[in-house]
Design an enzyme around this catalytic site. Sequence first.
Site, short mmCIF file in Angstrom:
data_model
loop_
_atom_site.label_atom_id
_atom_site.label_comp_id
_atom_site.label_asym_id
_atom_site.label_seq_id
_atom_site.Cartn_x
_atom_site.Cartn_y
_atom_site.Cartn_z
N GLN A 1 4.72 34.71 0.25
CA GLN A 1 4.21 33.56 1.02
C GLN A 1 2.84 33.13 0.51
OE1 GLN A 1 4.34 35.44 4.94
NE2 GLN A 1 3.73 37.33 3.89
N ASP B 1 -1.70 42.15 9.63
CA ASP B 1 -3.13 41.94 9.88
C ASP B 1 -3.75 43.17 10.56
OD1 ASP B 1 -1.61 39.84 12.15
OD2 ASP B 1 -2.62 41.66 12.83
N ASP C 1 10.55 46.10 3.52
CA ASP C 1 11.25 45.24 4.47
C ASP C 1 11.56 46.02 5.74
OD1 ASP C 1 14.03 42.91 4.05
OD2 ASP C 1 13.06 43.65 5.86
N THR D 1 6.45 37.07 11.53
CA THR D 1 6.20 35.63 11.40
C THR D 1 7.35 34.89 12.09
OG1 THR D 1 7.12 36.07 9.20
CG2 THR D 1 4.79 35.46 9.30
N GLU D 2 7.26 33.56 12.01
CA GLU D 2 8.33 32.74 12.61
C GLU D 2 9.66 33.06 11.95
OE1 GLU D 2 5.29 31.94 12.33
OE2 GLU D 2 4.84 31.05 14.26
N ASP E 1 6.34 42.39 15.27
CA ASP E 1 5.20 41.48 15.17
C ASP E 1 5.39 40.62 13.92
OD1 ASP E 1 1.59 42.03 14.70
OD2 ASP E 1 2.78 40.22 15.10
N1 SAM Z 1 1.10 37.44 15.18
C1 SAM Z 1 1.76 36.63 14.16
C2 SAM Z 1 2.75 35.69 14.77
O1 SAM Z 1 3.11 35.85 15.96
O2 SAM Z 1 3.16 34.77 14.06
C3 SAM Z 1 2.41 37.52 13.14
C4 SAM Z 1 1.41 38.41 12.50
S1 SAM Z 1 1.82 39.24 11.05
C5 SAM Z 1 0.76 38.45 9.93
C6 SAM Z 1 3.45 38.74 10.62
C7 SAM Z 1 3.90 39.53 9.39
O3 SAM Z 1 5.31 39.69 9.36
C8 SAM Z 1 3.54 38.88 8.05
O4 SAM Z 1 2.49 39.60 7.45
C9 SAM Z 1 4.83 38.94 7.23
O5 SAM Z 1 4.62 39.29 5.87
C10 SAM Z 1 5.61 40.01 7.99
N2 SAM Z 1 7.06 40.01 7.76
C11 SAM Z 1 7.90 38.95 7.69
N3 SAM Z 1 9.17 39.36 7.47
C12 SAM Z 1 9.13 40.73 7.40
C13 SAM Z 1 10.12 41.74 7.20
N4 SAM Z 1 11.41 41.44 7.01
N5 SAM Z 1 9.73 43.04 7.20
C14 SAM Z 1 8.42 43.37 7.40
N6 SAM Z 1 7.42 42.46 7.59
C15 SAM Z 1 7.80 41.15 7.59
#
Ligand code: SAM
Length: 276
Positions: free
Chosen positions: A31, A86, A138, A158-159, A156
């Site tokens: 990303q 984070d 993952d 991402t979208e 926690d």
């Molecule tokens: N609090 C934020 C929100 O509600 O949008 C999310 C915070 S955190 C930065 C979200 C994290 O999910 C990102 O760092 C992203 O890289 C991670 N992520 C996305 N898909 C994932 C997966 N399949 N396995 C592990 N982490 C993942």
Amino acid sequence: MELWYTEKQTPTHGITSKISQTLHREQSEFQDIAVIDTDQFGRMLVLDGMVMTTIQDEFVYHEMISHIALNTHPNPENVLVIGGGDGGAIREIVKNPKVKKATLVEIDGRVIDVSKEYLPEIAEALMGNAKVEVKVEDGIKHINEVANMYDVILVDSTEPIGPAVGLFALDFYKAIAKALKPDGIMVAQTESPFFNADLISRVFKDINSIFPITKLYLANIPTYPSGLWSFTLGSKQYDPELADETNFPQLETKYYSPDIHKSVFKLPRFVRNLVK
Ligand code: SAM
């Protein structure tokens, strides 16, 4: 010249924030990662153009995704966070003295690195806390490799786009149930009742088809789409509405409290109707 950062939260609506500078910008394997200094909310982590967390309002989300489940479970020793690069959820989890181990499974190591460098107030527990283990992989892979392991699992993510799509699937929630101990609890961030009503209804139905106790609760997060955010909790044995606050540990928090714990399950009618 004034600089403004605008996030289009839907195709026709967004927020805009005056910024002083962009502190970091890169394209990771997964990303676009940016850290910007905003006048209103301080430093802000942005992934693929979406606000993830800010210094001024992160406490709401990180306290509310963590302490409801951790205080509902009588003995939350082993806790997993999927996503959460984070570090904010991990920082809240290790505040609870009953927690013996907190594992973070984040797919993008660069989010962890950038958060440690630019948002140390949020990522502090990822730097040398003996209770914390960080895995860069993952979350779907990890959850399918473990069974009967965790007391609490927090999603926690991402979208529901890109690598996070699978983190909102029925099969994923089934795998979470398998990864939890027989009295385990899961919480997933489940987006906004104003902008993602269909997703909230579908996810609630899926989690409710797996867990005997399923609850939705809300919190106000100014920098998230619409400002009203939802969390969906699935529990195998303990009802968060019946949690006895005399067993709650004393926690340094700014949003969560025993009164908030008791009140959040009283939902506005338009939200209650999403989860009937
Ligand atoms: N609090 C934020 C929100 O509600 O949008 C999310 C915070 S955190 C930065 C979200 C994290 O999910 C990102 O760092 C992203 O890289 C991670 N992520 C996305 N898909 C994932 C997966 N399949 N396995 C592990 N982490 C993942």
